[in-house]
Design a protein around this motif. Structure first.
Motif, PDB file in Angstrom:
ATOM      1  N   GLU A  83       0.853  -1.190   0.000  1.00 37.56           N
ATOM      2  CA  GLU A  83       0.000   0.000   0.000  1.00 37.56           C
ATOM      3  C   GLU A  83       0.885   1.235   0.000  1.00 37.56           C
ATOM      4  O   GLU A  83       1.824   1.330   0.795  1.00 37.56           O
ATOM      5  CB  GLU A  83      -0.893   0.019   1.245  1.00 37.56           C
ATOM      6  CG  GLU A  83      -2.016  -0.989   1.214  1.00 37.56           C
ATOM      7  CD  GLU A  83      -3.095  -0.645   0.192  1.00 37.56           C
ATOM      8  OE1 GLU A  83      -3.228   0.532  -0.181  1.00 37.56           O
ATOM      9  OE2 GLU A  83      -3.792  -1.583  -0.242  1.00 37.56           O
ATOM     10  N   THR A  84       0.586   2.183  -0.880  1.00 41.31           N
ATOM     11  CA  THR A  84       1.488   3.315  -1.054  1.00 41.31           C
ATOM     12  C   THR A  84       0.759   4.642  -0.918  1.00 41.31           C
ATOM     13  O   THR A  84      -0.339   4.809  -1.439  1.00 41.31           O
ATOM     14  CB  THR A  84       2.134   3.253  -2.445  1.00 41.31           C
ATOM     15  OG1 THR A  84       2.618   1.928  -2.661  1.00 41.31           O
ATOM     16  CG2 THR A  84       3.276   4.243  -2.541  1.00 41.31           C
ATOM     17  N   VAL A  85       1.374   5.580  -0.201  1.00 43.43           N
ATOM     18  CA  VAL A  85       0.932   6.967  -0.215  1.00 43.43           C
ATOM     19  C   VAL A  85       1.905   7.700  -1.125  1.00 43.43           C
ATOM     20  O   VAL A  85       3.049   7.944  -0.746  1.00 43.43           O
ATOM     21  CB  VAL A  85       0.948   7.586   1.194  1.00 43.43           C
ATOM     22  CG1 VAL A  85       0.494   9.032   1.136  1.00 43.43           C
ATOM     23  CG2 VAL A  85       0.067   6.789   2.136  1.00 43.43           C
ATOM     24  N   PHE A  86       1.474   8.016  -2.338  1.00 41.13           N
ATOM     25  CA  PHE A  86       2.386   8.623  -3.305  1.00 41.13           C
ATOM     26  C   PHE A  86       2.616  10.087  -2.969  1.00 41.13           C
ATOM     27  O   PHE A  86       1.792  10.733  -2.335  1.00 41.13           O
ATOM     28  CB  PHE A  86       1.825   8.490  -4.722  1.00 41.13           C
ATOM     29  CG  PHE A  86       1.845   7.073  -5.224  1.00 41.13           C
ATOM     30  CD1 PHE A  86       3.023   6.497  -5.684  1.00 41.13           C
ATOM     31  CD2 PHE A  86       0.691   6.299  -5.222  1.00 41.13           C
ATOM     32  CE1 PHE A  86       3.053   5.192  -6.136  1.00 41.13           C
ATOM     33  CE2 PHE A  86       0.710   4.995  -5.679  1.00 41.13           C
ATOM     34  CZ  PHE A  86       1.886   4.436  -6.134  1.00 41.13           C
ATOM     35  N   GLN A  87       3.757  10.589  -3.466  1.00 40.50           N
ATOM     36  CA  GLN A  87       4.131  11.971  -3.176  1.00 40.50           C
ATOM     37  C   GLN A  87       3.066  12.945  -3.685  1.00 40.50           C
ATOM     38  O   GLN A  87       2.755  13.932  -3.041  1.00 40.50           O
ATOM     39  CB  GLN A  87       5.479  12.277  -3.830  1.00 40.50           C
ATOM     40  CG  GLN A  87       6.052  13.615  -3.405  1.00 40.50           C
ATOM     41  CD  GLN A  87       7.512  13.750  -3.782  1.00 40.50           C
ATOM     42  OE1 GLN A  87       8.074  12.929  -4.487  1.00 40.50           O
ATOM     43  NE2 GLN A  87       8.136  14.804  -3.311  1.00 40.50           N
ATOM     44  N   ASN A  88       2.480  12.640  -4.849  1.00 40.31           N
ATOM     45  CA  ASN A  88       1.448  13.543  -5.387  1.00 40.31           C
ATOM     46  C   ASN A  88       0.043  13.088  -4.990  1.00 40.31           C
ATOM     47  O   ASN A  88      -0.931  13.479  -5.593  1.00 40.31           O
ATOM     48  CB  ASN A  88       1.579  13.658  -6.898  1.00 40.31           C
ATOM     49  CG  ASN A  88       1.584  12.292  -7.560  1.00 40.31           C
ATOM     50  OD1 ASN A  88       1.335  11.280  -6.901  1.00 40.31           O
ATOM     51  ND2 ASN A  88       1.866  12.254  -8.835  1.00 40.31           N
ATOM     52  N   LEU A  89      -0.036  12.248  -3.958  1.00 40.86           N
ATOM     53  CA  LEU A  89      -1.283  11.827  -3.311  1.00 40.86           C
ATOM     54  C   LEU A  89      -2.191  10.912  -4.118  1.00 40.86           C
ATOM     55  O   LEU A  89      -2.787  10.010  -3.569  1.00 40.86           O
ATOM     56  CB  LEU A  89      -2.097  13.036  -2.833  1.00 40.86           C
ATOM     57  CG  LEU A  89      -1.476  13.795  -1.673  1.00 40.86           C
ATOM     58  CD1 LEU A  89      -2.453  14.839  -1.171  1.00 40.86           C
ATOM     59  CD2 LEU A  89      -1.102  12.852  -0.545  1.00 40.86           C
ATOM     60  N   ALA A  90      -2.328  11.157  -5.425  1.00 46.45           N
ATOM     61  CA  ALA A  90      -3.199  10.282  -6.226  1.00 46.45           C
ATOM     62  C   ALA A  90      -4.627  10.234  -5.693  1.00 46.45           C
ATOM     63  O   ALA A  90      -5.214   9.178  -5.513  1.00 46.45           O
ATOM     64  CB  ALA A  90      -2.606   8.861  -6.331  1.00 46.45           C
ATOM     65  N   LEU A  91      -5.169  11.405  -5.393  1.00 45.36           N
ATOM     66  CA  LEU A  91      -6.572  11.492  -4.982  1.00 45.36           C
ATOM     67  C   LEU A  91      -7.364  12.231  -6.064  1.00 45.36           C
ATOM     68  O   LEU A  91      -6.812  13.020  -6.808  1.00 45.36           O
ATOM     69  CB  LEU A  91      -6.696  12.265  -3.662  1.00 45.36           C
ATOM     70  CG  LEU A  91      -5.988  11.669  -2.459  1.00 45.36           C
ATOM     71  CD1 LEU A  91      -6.049  12.647  -1.298  1.00 45.36           C
ATOM     72  CD2 LEU A  91      -6.614  10.345  -2.069  1.00 45.36           C
ATOM     73  N   ALA A  92      -8.649  11.963  -6.126  1.00 48.29           N
ATOM     74  CA  ALA A  92      -9.524  12.663  -7.074  1.00 48.29           C
ATOM     75  C   ALA A  92     -10.321  13.708  -6.305  1.00 48.29           C
ATOM     76  O   ALA A  92     -11.129  13.371  -5.448  1.00 48.29           O
ATOM     77  CB  ALA A  92     -10.449  11.686  -7.787  1.00 48.29           C
ATOM     78  N   ASP A  93     -10.070  14.972  -6.627  1.00 52.51           N
ATOM     79  CA  ASP A  93     -10.662  16.092  -5.892  1.00 52.51           C
ATOM     80  C   ASP A  93     -12.175  16.101  -5.851  1.00 52.51           C
ATOM     81  O   ASP A  93     -12.772  16.580  -4.900  1.00 52.51           O
ATOM     82  CB  ASP A  93     -10.215  17.407  -6.538  1.00 52.51           C
ATOM     83  CG  ASP A  93      -8.881  17.871  -6.002  1.00 52.51           C
ATOM     84  OD1 ASP A  93      -8.317  17.142  -5.161  1.00 52.51           O
ATOM     85  OD2 ASP A  93      -8.414  18.941  -6.413  1.00 52.51           O
ATOM     86  N   ASP A  94     -12.793  15.624  -6.915  1.00 52.84           N
ATOM     87  CA  ASP A  94     -14.245  15.753  -7.010  1.00 52.84           C
ATOM     88  C   ASP A  94     -14.994  14.593  -6.379  1.00 52.84           C
ATOM     89  O   ASP A  94     -16.210  14.549  -6.427  1.00 52.84           O
ATOM     90  CB  ASP A  94     -14.660  15.895  -8.483  1.00 52.84           C
ATOM     91  CG  ASP A  94     -14.091  17.162  -9.085  1.00 52.84           C
ATOM     92  OD1 ASP A  94     -14.348  18.232  -8.521  1.00 52.84           O
ATOM     93  OD2 ASP A  94     -13.366  17.073 -10.085  1.00 52.84           O
ATOM     94  N   LEU A  95     -14.248  13.663  -5.791  1.00 53.82           N
ATOM     95  CA  LEU A  95     -14.910  12.531  -5.144  1.00 53.82           C
ATOM     96  C   LEU A  95     -14.895  12.701  -3.632  1.00 53.82           C
ATOM     97  O   LEU A  95     -14.018  13.367  -3.082  1.00 53.82           O
ATOM     98  CB  LEU A  95     -14.201  11.219  -5.517  1.00 53.82           C
ATOM     99  CG  LEU A  95     -14.165  10.870  -7.008  1.00 53.82           C
ATOM    100  CD1 LEU A  95     -13.567   9.489  -7.208  1.00 53.82           C
ATOM    101  CD2 LEU A  95     -15.538  10.937  -7.624  1.00 53.82           C
ATOM    102  N   ASP A  96     -15.837  12.050  -2.961  1.00 57.11           N
ATOM    103  CA  ASP A  96     -15.871  12.113  -1.504  1.00 57.11           C
ATOM    104  C   ASP A  96     -14.842  11.138  -0.917  1.00 57.11           C
ATOM    105  O   ASP A  96     -14.134  10.449  -1.651  1.00 57.11           O
ATOM    106  CB  ASP A  96     -17.287  11.829  -0.981  1.00 57.11           C
ATOM    107  CG  ASP A  96     -17.819  10.489  -1.462  1.00 57.11           C
ATOM    108  OD1 ASP A  96     -17.004   9.588  -1.735  1.00 57.11           O
ATOM    109  OD2 ASP A  96     -19.049  10.343  -1.573  1.00 57.11           O
ATOM    110  N   VAL A  97     -14.774  11.104   0.416  1.00 60.64           N
ATOM    111  CA  VAL A  97     -13.727  10.316   1.067  1.00 60.64           C
ATOM    112  C   VAL A  97     -13.837   8.814   0.760  1.00 60.64           C
ATOM    113  O   VAL A  97     -12.866   8.201   0.318  1.00 60.64           O
ATOM    114  CB  VAL A  97     -13.713  10.583   2.588  1.00 60.64           C
ATOM    115  CG1 VAL A  97     -12.715   9.677   3.286  1.00 60.64           C
ATOM    116  CG2 VAL A  97     -13.390  12.044   2.853  1.00 60.64           C
ATOM    117  N   PRO A  98     -15.014   8.201   0.950  1.00 60.57           N
ATOM    118  CA  PRO A  98     -15.085   6.752   0.653  1.00 60.57           C
ATOM    119  C   PRO A  98     -14.722   6.433  -0.798  1.00 60.57           C
ATOM    120  O   PRO A  98     -14.032   5.447  -1.058  1.00 60.57           O
ATOM    121  CB  PRO A  98     -16.551   6.401   0.932  1.00 60.57           C
ATOM    122  CG  PRO A  98     -17.030   7.454   1.859  1.00 60.57           C
ATOM    123  CD  PRO A  98     -16.285   8.696   1.510  1.00 60.57           C
TER     124      PRO A  98
END
Ligand SMILES: Nc1ncnc2c1ncn2[C@@H]1O[C@H](COP(=O)(O)OP(=O)(O)O)[C@@H](O)[C@H]1O
Ligand SMILES: [Mg+2]
Lengths: 256, 355
Positions: A83-98
């Motif tokens: 499991e990796t927390v990438f430096q640029n986070l790899a999250l989608a801003d328009d989605l909620d937490v789940p």
């Protein structure tokens, strides 16, 4: 079951003419927390991208949990338990937490190819548990993460690793953009991982944090591993001299 | 009501605290615009926009006008449903209007009836073998056209570095050329009764509403829907999270192509004829409906509900201008203003939420 969770042999990555990573041989024992340090551009993130399936190495071997792997995609590495927390986070801003926690590995109520029905309730509950497990503060997990602070977003990214059973957690500069309190929160999460016996690779520039949290420091310089230092046998000054190249890796022999 | 509270982080899931849905604003705009036309009509024309003013009709509302409003947006609305998915996924589709033209020509060629008033069909494209076929044949052929065009769009966008704008522009020009070539510019007419029934009366509205409900459920409840928002919001993160972004894009453009084809079938059935120029500029109207409805051209945001409301706003404005007895070219000009206005509004919204 071997004592080693991850081993790389001669791991190398060239981007055209750029030798971003050369001949990296690295080992990590079960339950061990290791820091990777090094200047900007030393090849730390490149190393992470090779062992997490984001990129294919030019050459070299990756042995994870006793088996040699060639990860074709990040999902394969995650399925293997990295499991990796990438430096640029790899999250989608328009989605909620789940939705962010389960991005790419959603839970389903009913399978129907691309039109599989999402099990939103299960994902919401698992998200709550992951956030509780990591002690993360999120005002409302059904809002999109666009308006969250850097610390909250980082915590979401970290909680993502906690939502799944993993054998190895990798965090690439998780506190680089955070304030004091938020940093302390991330460090607490790392301590709980240590107590749970989960191995960790932490990339960080923060000397105090590294000496607080990890067992061993590996130093990268110009794409090579130049030092492998047990915390008890080294000092901040020592590490810095390897990072800057004032001291070279003549004393450095193999892995831990 | 689900309410979970935790001591540690004070994190909670409180449905009441969710941020206000953007569709609410679009709905308010719809109400505002309708009320404006009502007021202008009462003040300057002495007539009502919404309500029945004729003594010989027993109704509260002017159902005739309301029906026209929804009927005239429903066919382009079907296209807008597909365009919405493309834009949410971070793309754009300029080819839908031309796909309407090409599909209408091809589908109609397989929907022709052999005899018109006792004479052989004067517009026959193929010989007897293609006459009086069951309605399923032209429908499947038409959907096949949309599927093929959409898949080409999707493959170009997913597997080459051609930007969606250019790839679908190429398809737009190609498909329009194709529809002219198909019958040397001649219209294709006289469909079977079965085919003519598809777009009869309020059928386009029914089809639009059913498809809107279906795709609303798909976008909100399925993996495909979630991936539309994910890919449009952060393509790199989606890829790193294991979403097969290329496959997703092919699927999105294919669905959009098939919806455009369906609109072509409904339209040619309703008009009882297909012409090479059918659907010209529909792509822009469809994009406008989506953007008015809150779909962000940057990707990642919007909804089917928003697009349906956007389509209604579109219809109200067009009908409103007819009601105010303004000439057709004013309508065109106002449409242009609406499209640019909606994009400016979108940029302003983006800027505000980033800041
Ligand atoms: N995709 C890429 N293409 C070309 N060069 C790259 C790419 N990614 C990284 N590099 C180069 O590889 C070197 C190592 O980068 P990186 O691993 O990001 O360093 P670090 O994470 O230690 O700061 C740098 O010189 C960087 O410019
Ligand atoms: Mg880095």
């Amino acid at each position: 079951m071997t004592d080693t969770i991850l081993e790389t042999r001669g791991l190398t990555k060239h981007y055209g003419g750029v030798h971003a990573l050369s001949d990296a041989s690295f080992t990590l024992r079960r339950g061990e927390h290791v820091a990777i340090m090094g200047d900007n551009g030393a090849g730390k993130s490149t190393f992470v991208r090779q062992i997490t399936g984001v990129e294919r190495p030019t050459r070299g071997q990756i042995i994870f949990d006793g088996v040699e792997h060639t990860f074709e995609s990040p999902i394969e590495a995650r399925e293997a338990g990295i499991e990796t927390v990438f430096q640029n986070l790899a999250l989608a801003d328009d989605l909620d937490v789940p939705s962010n926690l389960f991005l790419g590995r959603e839970k389903f109520r009913f399978r129907l190819g691309p039109f599989s029905i999402l099990d939103k309730k299960a994902m919401r509950e698992a998200s709550l548990q992951a956030l509780v497990k990591t002690g993360v503060k999120i005002p409302n997990l059904m809002n999109t993460i666009r308006n969250m602070s850097g610390g909250q977003r980082q915590c979401v990214a970290i909680a993502r690793t906690a939502a799944f059973k993993s054998k190895l957690v990798i965090m690439d500069e998780p506190t680089a953009a955070l304030g004091v309190q938020e940093t302390a929160q991330v460090e607490n999460i790392i301590r709980t991982l240590k107590e749970a016996g989960e191995p960790l690779i932490l990339i960080s520039h923060n000397m105090r944090q590294v000496f607080d949290l990890v067992d061993r420091v590996v130093v990268f310089r110009r794409g090579r591993i130049v030092a492998n230092l047990r915390k008890q046998e080294t000092s901040g000054e020592d590490v810095v001299s390897y990072i800057t190249g004032a001291k070279t890796g003549s004393e450095f022999e193999g892995a831990a | 009501m689900v309410q979970t509270q935790h001591g540690i982080g004070g994190l909670s899931y409180d449905p009441a605290k969710r941020s206000r849905p953007p569709e609410l604003n679009v709905f308010l705009a719809l109400v505002l615009i309708t009320v404006a036309f009502e007021l202008i009509g009462r003040l300057f024309l002495g007539d009502s926009f919404l309500f029945n003013t004729r003594d010989n009709v027993d109704a509260i509302f002017n159902w005739q006008r309301l029906n026209i409003i929804i009927l005239q947006v429903s066919i382009i609305g079907i296209i807008a449903l597909g365009v919405t998915q493309v834009i949410i996924s971070g793309g754009i589709d300029l080819s839908s209007g031309s796909i309407v033209g090409a599909t209408a020509m091809v589908a109609m060629s397989f929907a022709q009836t052999a005899m018109v008033n006792g004479n052989p069909n004067p517009k026959a494209i193929f010989g007897d073998w293609a006459m009086d076929l069951p309605v399923l044949v032209p429908v499947l052929v038409g959907l096949g056209c949309g599927l093929a065009a959409g898949m080409v769009n999707g493959a170009l966008v997913a597997f080459t570095r051609i930007p969606p704008f250019i790839a679908t522009l190429g398809m737009m020009v190609f498909a329009r050329g194709f529809s002219r070539w198909w019958s040397n510019g001649n219209p294709v007419s006289f469909p079977t009764e079965g085919y003519a029934a598809i777009g009869k009366g309020m059928m386009p509205v029914l089809i639009f509403v059913l498809l809107a409900v279906l795709f609303h459920l798909i976008l909100t409840q399925t993996k495909y829907g979630k991936h539309c928002y994910a890919v449009g919001s952060n393509e790199q993160a989606s890829r790193m999270s294991g979403i097969k972004v290329a496959n997703h894009k092919v699927l999105v453009y294919t669905i959009a192509g098939m919806l455009a084809a369906l609109a072509a079938i409904v339209l040619s059935s309703k008009n009882l004829t297909a012409q090479a120029g059918m659907g010209v500029m529909y792509e822009l109207d469809a994009i406008a409906m989506a953007v008015i409805g809150g779909v962000s051209l940057q990707g990642g945001r919007g909804s089917i509900l928003g697009t349906v409301l956007g389509a209604l706003i579109f219809g109200v404005i067009i009908s409103g201008f007819t009601f105010l007895q303004l000439d057709a070219y004013y309508q065109e000009m106002v449409k242009g203003v609406i499209i640019v206005g909606a994009v400016v509004l979108d940029q302003w919204r983006q800027g505000r939420s980033r800041g």
